[in-house]
Design a protein around this motif. Sequence first.
Motif: not given
Length: 309
Positions: A43-51, A72-85
């Motif tokens: 899987x992939x995690x976008x918009x985290x600290x490393x991002x 990715x086109x649905x081949x793997x799950x994509x997690x996305x950060x919703x990180x805010x104050x």
Amino acid sequence: MTLPTPLTGVVPPVCTPLTPDREVDTASLVRLVDHLTGGGVDGLFVLGSTSEAAYLTDRQRALVVDTVVRHVGGRLPVLAGAIDMTTPRVLDHVRVLAEAGADAAVVTAPFYTRTHPAEIARHFRLVADRSPVPVIAYDIPMSVHSKLGAELVLELAAEGVLAGLKDSSGAEGAFRSVLLGRRSLPTPFSVLTGSEVTADAALAMGADGVVPGLGNVDPAGYVRLYAACREGDWERARAEQERLCALFGMVTAGAPTRMGAGSSALGAFKTALHLRGVITCPTTAEPQIPLSPTETETVGSHLRAAGLL
């Protein structure tokens, strides 16, 4: 795609390649995704600290999610950060990432404002109630200055508020408490470690997967580590983990007399990806300080020692 329950395996927090003028380099981002999927990640995690999510504008965040989900086109799950104050800002990010097709939202406790544990719990409940995708808690107290206690995490998991936990706290006792407590939960609950250097220990304790920033540089190494742990080959797992620990030494390439640890670590990851030919430019977001030629050579020496260059 539907988020697997529980989510397992290697889910690297994807770096955000930037152009020299600090716009998102979508061509390099696509190559990085191919590099990661070619390494066998789950899987992939976008918009985290490393991002570098904290440094990106809302427009840039949306572009990152859209680019990765489409490629990715649905081949793997994509997690996305919703990180805010605060809760309203997090909900804005959740709406955007869900519309882009991300499979889950990764959410921290509120920060900047001083929040009571009851307010942190209310934050997660409000986000989950209005989110069209599952919510995964991100425990990173060094950045948000609030530790998510095991009792609170398990309470929210039992309510169905949280689908999982990404633990970057380094508090192994609390991490184990979550692993033990989830045995009595009514539904599956993913527990992932964010540690690069103790991934084998976390998996031995029963973690479902790993979210290592260093996985950008050597995804196949973490895939081998995960496989060895799942097969119960702890000697092979230890050897792979120790190789990765040595490689992780690159994060100290930047001189602490002139830059912070974040500049050094993120600069090292991006420099390594640049040296490996994955991304075009090792630029980090402002006001982070770039690595010098000497520090870049230090990163290269770590790659050569690990057989990656």
